[in-house]
Structure formats: structure tokens, C-alpha cells
Design a protein around this motif. Sequence first.
Motif, mmCIF file in Angstrom:
data_model
loop_
_atom_site.group_PDB
_atom_site.id
_atom_site.type_symbol
_atom_site.label_atom_id
_atom_site.label_comp_id
_atom_site.label_asym_id
_atom_site.label_seq_id
_atom_site.Cartn_x
_atom_site.Cartn_y
_atom_site.Cartn_z
ATOM 1 N N VAL A 1 -6.233 18.260 15.096
ATOM 2 C CA VAL A 1 -6.311 17.052 15.930
ATOM 3 C C VAL A 1 -7.488 16.186 15.490
ATOM 4 N N THR A 2 -8.619 16.826 15.209
ATOM 5 C CA THR A 2 -9.801 16.091 14.758
ATOM 6 C C THR A 2 -9.550 15.422 13.419
ATOM 7 N N VAL A 3 -8.953 16.162 12.490
ATOM 8 C CA VAL A 3 -8.665 15.615 11.167
ATOM 9 C C VAL A 3 -7.688 14.446 11.263
ATOM 10 N N GLU A 4 -6.719 14.543 12.168
ATOM 11 C CA GLU A 4 -5.760 13.453 12.338
ATOM 12 C C GLU A 4 -6.469 12.171 12.789
ATOM 13 N N ALA A 5 -7.468 12.315 13.656
ATOM 14 C CA ALA A 5 -8.251 11.154 14.095
ATOM 15 C C ALA A 5 -9.064 10.599 12.932
ATOM 16 N N TRP A 6 -9.641 11.483 12.125
ATOM 17 C CA TRP A 6 -10.376 11.030 10.948
ATOM 18 C C TRP A 6 -9.460 10.305 9.972
ATOM 19 N N LEU A 7 -8.252 10.817 9.840
ATOM 20 C CA LEU A 7 -7.295 10.211 8.911
ATOM 21 C C LEU A 7 -6.942 8.795 9.350
ATOM 22 N N GLN A 8 -6.762 8.603 10.634
ATOM 23 C CA GLN A 8 -6.471 7.266 11.144
ATOM 24 C C GLN A 8 -7.642 6.321 10.883
ATOM 25 N N GLU A 9 -8.845 6.828 11.073
ATOM 26 C CA GLU A 9 -10.040 6.021 10.799
ATOM 27 C C GLU A 9 -10.125 5.668 9.320
ATOM 28 N N TYR A 10 -9.836 6.639 8.467
ATOM 29 C CA TYR A 10 -9.886 6.409 7.021
ATOM 30 C C TYR A 10 -8.898 5.322 6.605
ATOM 31 N N CYS A 11 -7.656 5.408 7.119
ATOM 32 C CA CYS A 11 -6.632 4.443 6.737
ATOM 33 C C CYS A 11 -6.946 3.041 7.236
ATOM 34 N N GLU A 12 -7.704 2.936 8.329
ATOM 35 C CA GLU A 12 -8.097 1.628 8.840
ATOM 36 C C GLU A 12 -9.230 1.009 8.029
ATOM 37 N N LYS A 13 -10.025 1.852 7.379
ATOM 38 C CA LYS A 13 -11.205 1.362 6.668
ATOM 39 C C LYS A 13 -10.997 1.151 5.177
ATOM 40 N N ILE A 14 -10.002 1.807 4.584
ATOM 41 C CA ILE A 14 -9.868 1.739 3.127
ATOM 42 C C ILE A 14 -9.472 0.349 2.678
ATOM 43 N N ASP A 15 -9.773 0.084 1.445
ATOM 44 C CA ASP A 15 -9.386 -1.173 0.821
ATOM 45 C C ASP A 15 -7.864 -1.291 0.799
ATOM 46 N N PRO A 16 -7.313 -2.509 0.939
ATOM 47 C CA PRO A 16 -5.854 -2.683 0.912
ATOM 48 C C PRO A 16 -5.181 -2.141 -0.336
ATOM 49 N N SER A 17 -5.964 -1.942 -1.388
ATOM 50 C CA SER A 17 -5.378 -1.408 -2.622
ATOM 51 C C SER A 17 -5.384 0.115 -2.666
ATOM 52 N N GLY A 18 -5.874 0.760 -1.603
ATOM 53 C CA GLY A 18 -5.960 2.214 -1.605
ATOM 54 C C GLY A 18 -4.674 2.883 -1.153
ATOM 55 N N ILE A 19 -4.677 4.215 -1.219
ATOM 56 C CA ILE A 19 -3.535 5.016 -0.769
ATOM 57 C C ILE A 19 -3.740 5.420 0.681
ATOM 58 N N ALA A 20 -2.746 5.154 1.520
ATOM 59 C CA ALA A 20 -2.793 5.593 2.915
ATOM 60 C C ALA A 20 -2.114 6.955 3.015
ATOM 61 N N MET B 1 0.840 -1.195 0.000
ATOM 62 C CA MET B 1 0.000 0.000 0.000
ATOM 63 C C MET B 1 0.878 1.250 0.000
ATOM 64 N N PRO B 2 0.669 2.150 -0.950
ATOM 65 C CA PRO B 2 1.441 3.405 -0.947
ATOM 66 C C PRO B 2 1.070 4.230 0.281
ATOM 67 N N GLN B 3 2.045 4.912 0.840
ATOM 68 C CA GLN B 3 1.811 5.796 1.973
ATOM 69 C C GLN B 3 2.357 7.162 1.622
ATOM 70 N N LEU B 4 1.463 8.130 1.482
ATOM 71 C CA LEU B 4 1.845 9.462 1.037
ATOM 72 C C LEU B 4 1.573 10.493 2.125
ATOM 73 N N HIS B 5 2.112 11.693 1.918
ATOM 74 C CA HIS B 5 2.031 12.763 2.904
ATOM 75 C C HIS B 5 0.962 13.787 2.515
ATOM 76 N N LEU B 6 0.164 14.180 3.493
ATOM 77 C CA LEU B 6 -0.890 15.169 3.304
ATOM 78 C C LEU B 6 -0.651 16.345 4.244
ATOM 79 N N ALA B 7 -0.662 17.567 3.694
ATOM 80 C CA ALA B 7 -0.526 18.778 4.507
ATOM 81 C C ALA B 7 -1.892 19.448 4.636
#
Length: 315
Positions: free
Chosen positions: A17-36, A1-7
Motif C-alpha cells: 500500500v505504501t509503495v503504491e502511494a509512492w508510485l503515484q507520487e513518482y508518476c505525478e513528478k516525472i518528466d513527461p518524457s519518462g516511463i509511468a 508517455m509509455p505506461q508499463l507494469h511493475l510487480a
Amino acid sequence: MPQLHLALQGFSGTQTVTVEAWLQEYCEKIDPSGIAWKLATVHNADAVLRLHPGCVDSDSQKLLSLSLWSSQQEAEAASVELSRLTFFDRLLELETPALSAACRFVLASILVDRYLSQESMRGVWHVQQQDALLAVVDFNLLEVALRRDAHYLEFNDAYWASRPASAVSPDTFVKIPLERLMWEYARRSDRQLLPQRYLSQMISLRRYPRIPIRSMSETELAVLALLRQQSLTFVQLREKTGLSLSQLQQLLGALYFSGAITSRELNAWMRMKEKFRVRDYSPFGQSQTTQPPATLSDPQDLPSVLLGHTTGLTR
């Protein structure tokens, strides 16, 4: 899985802080073929998410960018749950424009795997899926060329075909120096790439990484400035920079991949020789005298020959 940086741009500290929590949730839910994605500064980012279009600066204009809301008024009126769902949608929208960065990440990861599997890292190679050419890896010119419309998932089933030194990449392919490719990967990957010996031995600066200074963060430049003054141990660097163990290991791993540091103290004459050396170093060496084991007992202890340095500078 590619892991890229978001600013993030235009967000308050609480919102971040809220967005960081959402980001962690997103990365846990996405398909293994998605971009983290993980949060980073603009200097290290592959894409920028703005709170609304009014949040613009000269640095972020050069990156992929999306706005969470179309106006400041919409941003202020949105509920938390609606903002969360919209945030997830924006990350999905980024996947197509971020394909090139994702391809670079996956290809660099495969290069490390191939080296550790003792596969050849010399000459010119075509990376192909069936009859489609995805990339050209040239260890002679220390350059990688990527097809503009390649998808990172295509690299999973790709095979590597050895080509003569005269083989050239198509003009339409995007070229990137091999050192830059590996530097970007080392900064984004959670893989620990710094050899174990750098945790206990002196760390010396051989030369500056051959990447644009504008793409380096203040922290990276500060570490280079410290090592330019004198050789330091890992512990001393942590004390002077305030970085965590993992942060400093990742930063030094990127410097190691770029051939910028060595675990041997260098005198002024040796530094001068390195500064004016004509030929660049390959992250994977040109004249390997030893091969790494197929499986490393310590995943941190990558062989020093990885950088292709001369024996005298890689102890």
C-alpha cells in the motif's frame, strides 16, 4: 508517455500500500518524457522490484528485475523516507532496460492513432527518424520488427515510409506478432478501446488469443473459460468475475484487439470454422470496406472493422 507494469515481490500488504502511494507520487513528478509505472501481477509485469535479492521465483527470473535493498538486514534497518527515495532511484534505473517494452507501447499507440486518422494500414512500412530505421510494420505478415537500441522518444518525430511487399526487416531487429503488440498495449493503456456495443449486447468467444498462455493472468483465463461455455452479457461477466467496470472493459478490450470475441452469438459450426481458420486476423484489417471517422463521437466506440473481421462476425 509509455505506461508499463511493475510487480512487487517480498513486500507485505502494508508495504505494498505504501509503495503504491509512492508510485503515484513518482508518476505525478516525472518528466513527461519518462516511463509511468503501475502495479500489476507478475504475469502481467514488464519488470519486478524485489524487497531484497532473496525474493526470487521462477516467474520473476524471466523479467527485468531490481532489488530495493541488497539484503534483508538493510531492508529492515532502512527508514521510511530512505526507502521512498531509494524506490524512486530504482524506477529511474529501470528506464534503460525497459526501453524495448516502452517502444512497443508507443508504437502500438501510434498504430491506433494512425488508424483513427484514416491513414493506410496495409502493406509494409518503415518507421524512420531522419535516416535511422526504428521499426518495420508488416501488415501482410502481421508482424512488427523493432530496432534493439531504439528509444521510444524517437517515435514522436518519426515518419512512415511505404515499402514494397518484398522489403524485409534487418536480422538484428526484434520481431513481435502484431496481435501480441496490440494485446500488450490494450492491457497497459488507460485508453478505453472496447466498443460501446459490448456493454449491451451478447459477448461470444470466437477463438483464444494467439499469445502464450503463460503470459495471461488467472482472471483473463477465467473470462475465456466462461465465454467458452456460453455467450454472456457484460453485466453477467461482471457478476461472475467480480471485476470492476473499468477492469472488465480493459480486459475485453484486449480480447477485442486480439480478435478473440465478437458481439454476435456463434453456433457450434461457426466456432469450428473460426478455430481452424488458416489465416490470422490483423488488428487493423487487410481489406477495409469502410473507414472510421477521423474523430469518434464516442471514444469507446471503435469501429468493428478495426479487427479486420468478416462482416458476418463483427456486428
